[in-house]
Design an enzyme around this catalytic site. Structure first.
Site, PDB file in Angstrom:
ATOM      1  CG  ASP A  15      -2.122   0.885   1.096  1.00 39.88           C
ATOM      2  OD1 ASP A  15      -2.336   1.436  -0.012  1.00 39.88           O
ATOM      3  OD2 ASP A  15      -2.848   1.055   2.089  1.00 39.88           O
TER       4      ASP A  15
ATOM      5  CG  HIS B 129      -0.274   2.413  -9.354  1.00 44.07           C
ATOM      6  ND1 HIS B 129      -0.493   2.005  -8.059  1.00 44.07           N
ATOM      7  CD2 HIS B 129      -1.345   3.192  -9.684  1.00 44.07           C
ATOM      8  CE1 HIS B 129      -1.647   2.513  -7.626  1.00 44.07           C
ATOM      9  NE2 HIS B 129      -2.176   3.237  -8.598  1.00 44.07           N
TER      10      HIS B 129
ATOM     11  CG  LEU C 154       9.369 -17.140  -3.622  1.00 42.79           C
ATOM     12  CD1 LEU C 154       9.433 -17.124  -2.094  1.00 42.79           C
ATOM     13  CD2 LEU C 154       9.647 -15.721  -4.153  1.00 42.79           C
TER      14      LEU C 154
HETATM   15  C1  IPE Z   1      -5.476  -2.801  -0.267  1.00 41.75           C
HETATM   16  O1  IPE Z   1      -5.093  -1.476  -0.455  1.00 41.75           O
HETATM   17  C2  IPE Z   1      -5.417  -3.540  -1.558  1.00 41.75           C
HETATM   18  C3  IPE Z   1      -4.087  -3.725  -2.127  1.00 41.75           C
HETATM   19  C4  IPE Z   1      -2.967  -3.379  -1.575  1.00 41.75           C
HETATM   20  C5  IPE Z   1      -4.046  -4.348  -3.405  1.00 41.75           C
HETATM   21  P1  IPE Z   1      -6.167  -0.290  -0.615  1.00 41.75           P
HETATM   22  O2  IPE Z   1      -5.402   0.962  -0.664  1.00 41.75           O
HETATM   23  O3  IPE Z   1      -7.080  -0.588  -1.749  1.00 41.75           O
HETATM   24  O4  IPE Z   1      -6.991  -0.440   0.736  1.00 41.75           O
HETATM   25  P2  IPE Z   1      -7.926   0.599   1.495  1.00 41.75           P
HETATM   26  O5  IPE Z   1      -8.932   1.082   0.521  1.00 41.75           O
HETATM   27  O6  IPE Z   1      -7.044   1.706   1.965  1.00 41.75           O
HETATM   28  O7  IPE Z   1      -8.487  -0.193   2.629  1.00 41.75           O
HETATM   29  C1  IPE Z   2      -1.463   0.309  -3.433  1.00 45.93           C
HETATM   30  O1  IPE Z   2      -1.304   1.674  -3.449  1.00 45.93           O
HETATM   31  C2  IPE Z   2      -1.746  -0.261  -4.806  1.00 45.93           C
HETATM   32  C3  IPE Z   2      -3.131  -0.720  -4.996  1.00 45.93           C
HETATM   33  C4  IPE Z   2      -4.049  -0.767  -4.063  1.00 45.93           C
HETATM   34  C5  IPE Z   2      -3.500  -1.140  -6.316  1.00 45.93           C
HETATM   35  P1  IPE Z   2      -2.533   2.702  -3.414  1.00 45.93           P
HETATM   36  O2  IPE Z   2      -2.916   3.004  -4.820  1.00 45.93           O
HETATM   37  O3  IPE Z   2      -3.614   2.169  -2.555  1.00 45.93           O
HETATM   38  O4  IPE Z   2      -1.835   3.952  -2.758  1.00 45.93           O
HETATM   39  P2  IPE Z   2      -2.467   4.972  -1.713  1.00 45.93           P
HETATM   40  O5  IPE Z   2      -3.025   4.171  -0.583  1.00 45.93           O
HETATM   41  O6  IPE Z   2      -3.527   5.738  -2.433  1.00 45.93           O
HETATM   42  O7  IPE Z   2      -1.304   5.821  -1.289  1.00 45.93           O
HETATM   43 MG    MG Z   3      -4.056   2.397  -0.597  1.00 44.21          MG
END
Ligand code: IPE
Ligand code: IPE
Ligand code: MG
Length: 244
Positions: free
Chosen positions: A23, A40, A134
């Protein structure tokens, strides 16, 4: 006086299964004045690092949460960007993962992914099937509630067909109908970016996992961060409901 023998303890074995909620890509980008997709893209680099580090550190199973069922609710352009990066990653990285001896598997709702992505996924699984260095599990369009519900439906069908009795719906048979059937449960779950929630990730399988939360944003997650999370894991006392 006889000195107490100074036995140097061997390093404890690494956790068998590490699962990561990756995240913070968006915040990484925004803090640099960049579009979210740049986060990303950098996050995909961190995936590469995490995989080689997991191999180095002796982890047997690495599960990465890449895209949740709920992530389909994001703006269309972000979903398109993410799917584009996934395509790119799969078409470029599988040969290298295969060379490294990584077996790759995917969990999640495959039927919601584009047909060409499903093809890349199927190919990757087939090509790396016999690798043992792995076990990499990638959760895409994944939701734990959906996974558990699907397992319940499958078992109900089997009961209705007379193949099993209702009493044969138990922890083992339910676990056996999850997409992770046959895999050990995660020992350690890491979530980056300071958020402290599970976001519908492996709800069944995490029953006794240890959680490590780090403020590091996913694109900055390094081998040292993984090693530090594993050290923290070793400082924990796992009791599984028993006494210490
Ligand atoms: C959780 O992250 C999903 C992934 C890392 C793929 P999100 O950023 O989508 O989660 P929330 O919305 O903060 O709970
Ligand atoms: C995690 O990063 C990737 C996915 C959930 C696909 P985020 O896109 O959730 O990044 P933040 O939480 O907005 O910083
Ligand atoms: Mg996120």
């Amino acid at each position: 006086m006889k000195a107490i023998s100074s036995r140097t303890d061997a390093a404890p074995p690494p956790p068998t299964h590490v699962a990561i909620i990756m995240d913070g890509n968006g915040r990484w980008a925004i803090s640099r004045g960049l579009p979210r997709v740049a986060g990303h893209r950098q996050g995909a680099e961190a995936v590469r690092t995490a995989i080689t580090s997991a191999v180095d550190l002796g982890v047997s199973y690495l599960t990465l949460y890449g895209f949740s069922v709920e992530n389909w609710k994001r703006p269309k352009n972000e979903v398109t960007d993410l799917m584009g990066l996934l395509r790119l990653y799969l078409s470029r990285e599988i040969a290298e993962l295969d060379r490294q001896g990584v077996r790759i598997r995917f969990i999640g709702q495959r039927d919601r992914l584009a047909p060409d992505i499903v093809r890349l996924i199927d190919d990757a699984e087939g090509r790396t099937r016999t690798n043992t260095k792995l076990n990499l599990v990638v959760a895409l369009s994944y939701g734990a509630r959906q996974e558990i519900t699907a397992a319940a439906t499958a078992l109900a069908r089997r009961a209705l067909a007379g193949e099993i009795t209702p009493e044969e719906i138990n922890e083992d048979s339910l676990a056996g109908h999850l997409e992770t059937a046959g895999m050990p449960d995660p020992d350690l779950v890491i979530r980056t970016s300071g958020e402290k929630r599970v976001s519908n990730f492996l709800l069944w399988q995490l029953a006794y996992a240890e959680f490590v939360f780090t403020d590091t944003l996913w694109p900055d997650f390094s081998r040292d961060d993984l090693a530090e999370a594993i050290n923290e894991f070793h400082r924990r006392e796992r009791r599984f409901g028993a006494t210490g």
